[in-house]
Design a protein around this motif. Sequence first.
Motif, PDB file in Angstrom:
ATOM      1  N   SER A  69       0.837  -1.191   0.000  1.00  0.00           N
ATOM      2  CA  SER A  69       0.000   0.000   0.000  1.00  0.00           C
ATOM      3  C   SER A  69       0.874   1.244   0.000  1.00  0.00           C
ATOM      4  O   SER A  69       2.091   1.173   0.204  1.00  0.00           O
ATOM      5  CB  SER A  69      -0.915   0.015   1.216  1.00  0.00           C
ATOM      6  N   LEU A  70       0.251   2.419  -0.189  1.00  0.00           N
ATOM      7  CA  LEU A  70       1.003   3.673  -0.185  1.00  0.00           C
ATOM      8  C   LEU A  70       1.676   3.900   1.167  1.00  0.00           C
ATOM      9  O   LEU A  70       2.841   4.291   1.231  1.00  0.00           O
ATOM     10  CB  LEU A  70       0.076   4.847  -0.506  1.00  0.00           C
ATOM     11  N   SER A  71       0.950   3.640   2.260  1.00  0.00           N
ATOM     12  CA  SER A  71       1.533   3.851   3.589  1.00  0.00           C
ATOM     13  C   SER A  71       2.707   2.903   3.828  1.00  0.00           C
ATOM     14  O   SER A  71       3.711   3.278   4.456  1.00  0.00           O
ATOM     15  CB  SER A  71       0.476   3.655   4.680  1.00  0.00           C
ATOM     16  N   GLU A  72       2.617   1.685   3.324  1.00  0.00           N
ATOM     17  CA  GLU A  72       3.737   0.746   3.476  1.00  0.00           C
ATOM     18  C   GLU A  72       4.944   1.202   2.660  1.00  0.00           C
ATOM     19  O   GLU A  72       6.090   1.087   3.112  1.00  0.00           O
ATOM     20  CB  GLU A  72       3.297  -0.648   3.037  1.00  0.00           C
ATOM     21  N   LEU A  73       4.694   1.733   1.470  1.00  0.00           N
ATOM     22  CA  LEU A  73       5.787   2.235   0.652  1.00  0.00           C
ATOM     23  C   LEU A  73       6.462   3.436   1.319  1.00  0.00           C
ATOM     24  O   LEU A  73       7.683   3.599   1.235  1.00  0.00           O
ATOM     25  CB  LEU A  73       5.275   2.625  -0.732  1.00  0.00           C
ATOM     26  N   GLN A  74       5.670   4.282   1.975  1.00  0.00           N
ATOM     27  CA  GLN A  74       6.245   5.422   2.680  1.00  0.00           C
ATOM     28  C   GLN A  74       7.197   4.962   3.774  1.00  0.00           C
ATOM     29  O   GLN A  74       8.200   5.626   4.067  1.00  0.00           O
ATOM     30  CB  GLN A  74       5.134   6.293   3.267  1.00  0.00           C
ATOM     31  N   TRP A  75       6.905   3.815   4.366  1.00  0.00           N
ATOM     32  CA  TRP A  75       7.764   3.313   5.430  1.00  0.00           C
ATOM     33  C   TRP A  75       9.117   2.829   4.911  1.00  0.00           C
ATOM     34  O   TRP A  75      10.084   2.737   5.677  1.00  0.00           O
ATOM     35  CB  TRP A  75       7.065   2.194   6.203  1.00  0.00           C
ATOM     36  N   ILE A  76       9.215   2.541   3.620  1.00  0.00           N
ATOM     37  CA  ILE A  76      10.514   2.175   3.060  1.00  0.00           C
ATOM     38  C   ILE A  76      11.495   3.330   3.222  1.00  0.00           C
ATOM     39  O   ILE A  76      12.678   3.142   3.538  1.00  0.00           O
ATOM     40  CB  ILE A  76      10.367   1.788   1.574  1.00  0.00           C
ATOM     41  N   THR A  77      11.000   4.544   3.022  1.00  0.00           N
ATOM     42  CA  THR A  77      11.833   5.732   3.208  1.00  0.00           C
ATOM     43  C   THR A  77      11.906   6.139   4.675  1.00  0.00           C
ATOM     44  O   THR A  77      12.981   6.425   5.213  1.00  0.00           O
ATOM     45  CB  THR A  77      11.276   6.905   2.375  1.00  0.00           C
ATOM     46  N   ASN A  78      10.753   6.159   5.347  1.00  0.00           N
ATOM     47  CA  ASN A  78      10.711   6.641   6.724  1.00  0.00           C
ATOM     48  C   ASN A  78      11.528   5.780   7.677  1.00  0.00           C
ATOM     49  O   ASN A  78      12.200   6.295   8.582  1.00  0.00           O
ATOM     50  CB  ASN A  78       9.257   6.711   7.209  1.00  0.00           C
ATOM     51  N   ALA A  79      11.480   4.457   7.505  1.00  0.00           N
ATOM     52  CA  ALA A  79      12.220   3.560   8.393  1.00  0.00           C
ATOM     53  C   ALA A  79      13.721   3.818   8.291  1.00  0.00           C
ATOM     54  O   ALA A  79      14.443   3.809   9.298  1.00  0.00           O
ATOM     55  CB  ALA A  79      11.909   2.104   8.045  1.00  0.00           C
ATOM     56  N   TYR A  80      14.181   4.064   7.092  1.00  0.00           N
ATOM     57  CA  TYR A  80      15.608   4.327   6.863  1.00  0.00           C
ATOM     58  C   TYR A  80      16.042   5.624   7.536  1.00  0.00           C
ATOM     59  O   TYR A  80      17.009   5.659   8.299  1.00  0.00           O
ATOM     60  CB  TYR A  80      15.851   4.386   5.356  1.00  0.00           C
ATOM     61  N   PHE A  81      15.309   6.714   7.256  1.00  0.00           N
ATOM     62  CA  PHE A  81      15.682   8.008   7.821  1.00  0.00           C
ATOM     63  C   PHE A  81      15.509   8.045   9.331  1.00  0.00           C
ATOM     64  O   PHE A  81      16.283   8.692  10.039  1.00  0.00           O
ATOM     65  CB  PHE A  81      14.869   9.123   7.166  1.00  0.00           C
ATOM     66  N   LEU A  82      14.505   7.341   9.843  1.00  0.00           N
ATOM     67  CA  LEU A  82      14.274   7.324  11.286  1.00  0.00           C
ATOM     68  C   LEU A  82      15.443   6.660  11.999  1.00  0.00           C
ATOM     69  O   LEU A  82      15.997   7.207  12.963  1.00  0.00           O
ATOM     70  CB  LEU A  82      12.967   6.593  11.588  1.00  0.00           C
ATOM     71  N   THR A 119       7.204  -6.283   4.499  1.00  0.00           N
ATOM     72  CA  THR A 119       7.636  -6.255   5.898  1.00  0.00           C
ATOM     73  C   THR A 119       9.138  -6.450   6.011  1.00  0.00           C
ATOM     74  O   THR A 119       9.834  -5.729   6.743  1.00  0.00           O
ATOM     75  CB  THR A 119       6.905  -7.342   6.707  1.00  0.00           C
ATOM     76  N   LEU A 120       9.667  -7.430   5.272  1.00  0.00           N
ATOM     77  CA  LEU A 120      11.105  -7.676   5.306  1.00  0.00           C
ATOM     78  C   LEU A 120      11.881  -6.498   4.718  1.00  0.00           C
ATOM     79  O   LEU A 120      12.948  -6.136   5.222  1.00  0.00           O
ATOM     80  CB  LEU A 120      11.434  -8.957   4.531  1.00  0.00           C
ATOM     81  N   VAL A 121      11.343  -5.896   3.662  1.00  0.00           N
ATOM     82  CA  VAL A 121      12.008  -4.732   3.069  1.00  0.00           C
ATOM     83  C   VAL A 121      12.145  -3.628   4.108  1.00  0.00           C
ATOM     84  O   VAL A 121      13.225  -3.030   4.280  1.00  0.00           O
ATOM     85  CB  VAL A 121      11.236  -4.219   1.837  1.00  0.00           C
ATOM     86  N   VAL A 122      11.071  -3.344   4.840  1.00  0.00           N
ATOM     87  CA  VAL A 122      11.089  -2.276   5.842  1.00  0.00           C
ATOM     88  C   VAL A 122      12.054  -2.623   6.974  1.00  0.00           C
ATOM     89  O   VAL A 122      12.826  -1.769   7.443  1.00  0.00           O
ATOM     90  CB  VAL A 122       9.674  -2.006   6.386  1.00  0.00           C
ATOM     91  N   ILE A 123      12.040  -3.871   7.432  1.00  0.00           N
ATOM     92  CA  ILE A 123      12.934  -4.297   8.515  1.00  0.00           C
ATOM     93  C   ILE A 123      14.401  -4.097   8.120  1.00  0.00           C
ATOM     94  O   ILE A 123      15.206  -3.543   8.874  1.00  0.00           O
ATOM     95  CB  ILE A 123      12.677  -5.767   8.896  1.00  0.00           C
TER      96      ILE A 123
END
Length: 539
Positions: free
Chosen positions: A68-81, A124-128
């Motif tokens: 989803s869009l929110s999950e895709l946003q977490w690809i960037t947000n998780a990294y910067f956070l 999920t694994l991508v974000v982790i």
Amino acid sequence: MTSQTTIDKTGPGDGTPAAPSDGTPGKGLRGHPWYTLITVAVGVMMVALDGTIVAIANPAIGADLGASLSELQWITNAYFLALAVCLITAGKLGDRFGHRQTFLIGVVGFAAASGAIGLSDSITLVVIFRVFQGLFGALLMPAALGLLRATFPAEKLNMAIGIWGMVIGASTAGGPILGGVLVEHVNWQSVFFINVPVGVLALALGVWILLDHRAENAPRSFDLLGIALLSAAMFCLVWALIKAPEWGWGDGYTWSFVFASIACFGAFAFWETKVKEPLVPLALFRSVPLSAGVVLMVLMAIAFMGGLFFVTFYLQNVHGMSPIDAGLHLLPLTGMMIVGSPLAGVMITKVGPRIPLAGGMAFTALAMYGMSTLETDTGSGVMSLWFALLGLGLAPVMVGATEVIVGNAPLELSGVAGGLQQAAMQIGGSLGTAVLGAVMASKVDSDLEGNWAKAGLPPLTPEQADQASEAVQVGAAPVAGGTPEQIAAKITDVAHDTFISGMSLASLVAAGVAAVAVLVAFLTKRGENAEAGAGVGHI
């Protein structure tokens, strides 16, 4: 001025101290300043690229993994956070255990996490693994600055930082171009797999070339409570900035995290005055130039990252360019940063940082004002002029602010200073995207309904208006399937005109921020402790 003795931890190995150095290249490659610069540049290039290259890959990742869009946003947000929260602590680890070791661990971990993302079969694994990328990137970045500070003599440090800043700027701006090529001609996994051979190269060079320098009075203990409080404060602040566009700036959740961040920062500041070896000695900030350098880096990142955020939508959604074409149109920005950064290093060495920094922020303010005048039909020549001026303005700031922060810190805290510099840039970027995004959203919301009515289009329901506003905020036209061509053209014109009005206002705010930064630049001066590195000698 005080000088700090450094200890070479990678000497002959027989207990004999390494020979003193005057900061000039030795006969061997190990510890050679310019080869050290090449090595750390290869490593930081990975981290800088991944800040922007992934944005181009997100649509392909979403389609392949059903995200989803929110999950895709977490690809960037998780990294910067993860990156922003851990930078200062990671810098302290380098000061404690040696910047060579932390750099090499960061390189290996970042490359391994990148490879794991390419092999992942779920979002999920991508974000982790993006979190792990951020954590290892945080180890790598301050260590690179610490190595440069300890290896280069004072009179050549600005040039080295100039080239280092050039690599970061070029990688950041070039990410969309490389990402577009890889996604279009290979696959989205290649955006991450490319870090593996780069990491192997950085590791090989690091083992071969890097020399570990540690200050004689380097920290010997860990401020665990300080780490926890600072991490919590940074997390709450960055989290609030990330979620503010979704929750709203007036929402209780947003302000609860803001207040929690303030409380944690306050508790951290109090604790740092009590602990024997603090994570960040508050005496650092008694240096007005260092404090001004941190503020300047935040303001620069607000104007740069926040303003650039909308330019990509302008090029792709308003002008209809492909990701590769959009990246190519940003080449004047990249090119001027590549050319300007080393030149800025030379200028700062000769005249000090104050005038180049003030001039750079003045050029940045002018460039952002110029970008506020862009229209839907603005030609490539005019766009290139403003992009080139922005690159020319940013180059001396990237170099000078970094030298001011790192050079005004004691050598034994060079890692912490490097972490401060990077954390300031990450927070500024998040703040710029959040604040200017709020400015854009507010302007679009206030103008869209009136522009829609003036065009003679049928009224929108509240739900349709919200959906249309979200689309217009990124320059997209909310044209439903089957809409007659004439009506679709009117909707597109309204959407683009409204987006332009929002981008213009956001650019003017960014120009105002850059203008304030001009005044801050006059508080800076050359690093008082710059000669405490290689120019003093190693024993």
